[in-house]
Design a protein around this motif. Structure first.
Motif, short mmCIF file in Angstrom:
data_model
loop_
_atom_site.label_atom_id
_atom_site.label_comp_id
_atom_site.label_asym_id
_atom_site.label_seq_id
_atom_site.Cartn_x
_atom_site.Cartn_y
_atom_site.Cartn_z
N ARG A 95 0.92 -1.18 0.00
CA ARG A 95 0.02 0.12 -0.10
C ARG A 95 0.92 1.28 0.00
O ARG A 95 0.82 2.31 -0.77
N GLN A 96 2.02 1.26 0.74
CA GLN A 96 2.66 2.59 1.03
C GLN A 96 3.64 2.75 -0.12
O GLN A 96 3.58 3.72 -0.83
N VAL A 102 2.79 6.67 -6.96
CA VAL A 102 1.95 7.51 -7.68
C VAL A 102 2.16 8.73 -8.08
O VAL A 102 1.77 9.53 -8.98
N LEU A 103 3.09 9.09 -7.52
CA LEU A 103 3.52 10.74 -7.29
C LEU A 103 4.53 10.95 -8.17
O LEU A 103 5.01 11.93 -8.48
N TRP A 104 5.16 9.87 -8.84
CA TRP A 104 6.44 10.03 -9.49
C TRP A 104 5.88 9.75 -11.10
O TRP A 104 4.75 9.63 -11.31
N PRO A 105 6.90 10.41 -11.72
CA PRO A 105 6.46 10.33 -13.31
C PRO A 105 6.06 9.00 -13.94
O PRO A 105 6.44 8.07 -13.22
N ASP A 106 5.31 9.09 -14.62
CA ASP A 106 4.63 7.87 -15.18
C ASP A 106 5.29 6.85 -15.64
O ASP A 106 5.02 5.57 -15.58
N HIS A 107 6.57 7.07 -16.13
CA HIS A 107 7.64 5.84 -16.70
C HIS A 107 8.24 5.15 -15.70
O HIS A 107 8.89 4.28 -15.76
N ILE A 108 8.14 5.62 -14.49
CA ILE A 108 9.10 5.31 -13.42
C ILE A 108 8.44 4.06 -12.65
O ILE A 108 7.19 4.20 -12.17
N LEU A 125 -3.50 -11.30 -4.30
CA LEU A 125 -4.27 -10.72 -5.43
C LEU A 125 -5.10 -9.55 -4.91
O LEU A 125 -5.14 -8.24 -5.46
N GLN A 126 -5.95 -9.79 -3.88
CA GLN A 126 -6.75 -8.89 -3.31
C GLN A 126 -5.92 -7.67 -2.76
O GLN A 126 -6.48 -6.45 -2.96
N THR A 127 -4.99 -7.91 -2.00
CA THR A 127 -4.15 -6.64 -1.50
C THR A 127 -3.71 -5.82 -2.29
O THR A 127 -3.79 -4.61 -2.50
N ILE A 128 -2.96 -6.54 -3.58
CA ILE A 128 -2.60 -5.68 -4.64
C ILE A 128 -3.74 -5.02 -5.40
O ILE A 128 -3.49 -3.70 -5.69
N ALA A 133 -6.26 0.14 -6.58
CA ALA A 133 -7.77 0.69 -6.68
C ALA A 133 -7.38 2.08 -6.01
O ALA A 133 -7.96 3.24 -6.30
N SER A 134 -6.98 2.22 -4.51
CA SER A 134 -7.13 3.28 -3.78
C SER A 134 -5.82 4.26 -4.19
O SER A 134 -6.46 5.54 -3.94
#
Ligand code: C2E
Ligand code: CA
Ligand code: CA
Ligand code: CA
Length: 275
Positions: A95-96, A102-108, A125-128, A133-134
């Motif tokens: 999660r962390q 998600v705050l990094w550039p898209d290609h990273i 699978l559910q955890t990931i 999703a969140s």
């Protein structure tokens, strides 16, 4: 102490007792470490050897202990594994890592280490899926690193989960390659996207011809299989040149950047040039 004399039992007893107590204390403290926010993720950059630009980070767990300071994973992950605490800890890591990446550039990309227990004792699978999703992170940006221990029992359900993760767009890397007993057979049981060459080979490469041969052979094998290789523990320019010649595709190590806390990651995006 030695005063216990020839009695082997009495000689070892106090030492074992202390060790056991220390371990129990650490175990109890680890139980609350997660709730107390004492666990942190450090991120280490991974560079493409072809373009010499940054392509991702590996998430590495640290325990900021209130009295003992920073505890490395080698000192507490074995306890987390033995107690099953690695399951909730591993879920937090996923999660962390997604929330940070998600705050990094898209290609990273972000690479996360997974323990065998996360496959067998939790709904990975559910955890990931929930973490993606969140946070809104794309599955193609989340790479999963597993060691041979994950495949040790040649567990059908573990293999099935790996296939599902791959179908969802995740890359799967075989970590610490070459340190187990039968690494090659694991390449047959699952189609990995990437092999991470253990730092023990990289470290000895310059001085020992056999280690250099192994690195060359693994990089060549990966090329034949059509997959990438990340050399771990790269510390010198000489190693970089040897790895280029070997045909390695990615590098990770102090030469390119040490693991650092999330805020330190920004420096790598302002200057894309090689350090
Ligand atoms: P690993 O997955 O093989 O991670 C690479 C280790 O090499 C890291 O140690 C990293 O700090 C170290 N390293 C990177 N570059 C260099 C270098 O140039 N020179 C040297 N000497 N070392 C370098 P770290 O952070 O102490 O982690 C140790 C191990 O703990 C990891 O090995 C991994 O197996 C485990 N680990 C770390 N985080 C997690 C986690 O979130 N979950 C699980 N299950 N295991 C984790
Ligand atoms: Ca790893
Ligand atoms: Ca490794
Ligand atoms: Ca390792």
């Amino acid at each position: 102490s030695k005063t216990a004399g020839g009695n082997g039992v009495r000689f070892f007893e106090p030492q074992m007792q202390t060790k056991l107590e220390a371990r129990r204390t650490l175990e109890a403290e680890l139980r609350s470490a997660l709730d107390n926010g004492e666990l942190v993720l450090f991120y280490q950059p991974i560079y493409s050897l072809r373009t010499l630009t940054i392509c991702g980070f590996e998430a590495l767990l640290r325990w900021r202990h209130p009295e003992r300071g920073m505890i490395p994973p080698a000192d507490f992950i074995p306890i987390a594994e033995a107690t099953g605490l690695i399951v909730p800890i591993g879920e937090w890591v996923i999660r962390q890592a997604c929330a940070d990446a998600v705050l990094w550039p898209d290609h990273i990309r972000i690479a996360v280490n997974l323990s065998a227990l996360q496959f067998t004792k939790s709904d990975l699978l559910q955890t990931i899926a929930a973490a993606l999703a969140s946070t809104g992170l794309s599955p193609t940006r989340l790479e999963l690193e597993v060691t041979e221990s994950v495949l040790l029992r040649d567990d059908e359900s573990t293999i099935a989960i790996l296939h599902q993760l791959r179908a969802l767009g995740h890359r799967i890397a075989l970590d610490d390659f070459g340190t187990g007993y039968s690494s090659l057979s694991y390449l047959r049981s699952f189609p990995f996207d990437k092999i991470k060459i253990d730092q023990s080979f990289v470290r000895e490469m310059a001085g020992r011809a056999d280690c250099a041969s192994i690195v060359n052979a693994v990089a060549g094998l990966a090329q034949d299989l059509g997959i990438g290789t990340t050399a771990e523990g790269v510390e010198t320019e000489e190693q970089v040149q040897q790895l280029v010649r070997a045909g390695c595709t990615e590098v990770q190590g102090y030469r390119f950047g040490r693991p650092g806390p999330a805020p330190s990651v920004a420096q790598y995006f302002t200057n894309q040039d090689r350090p």
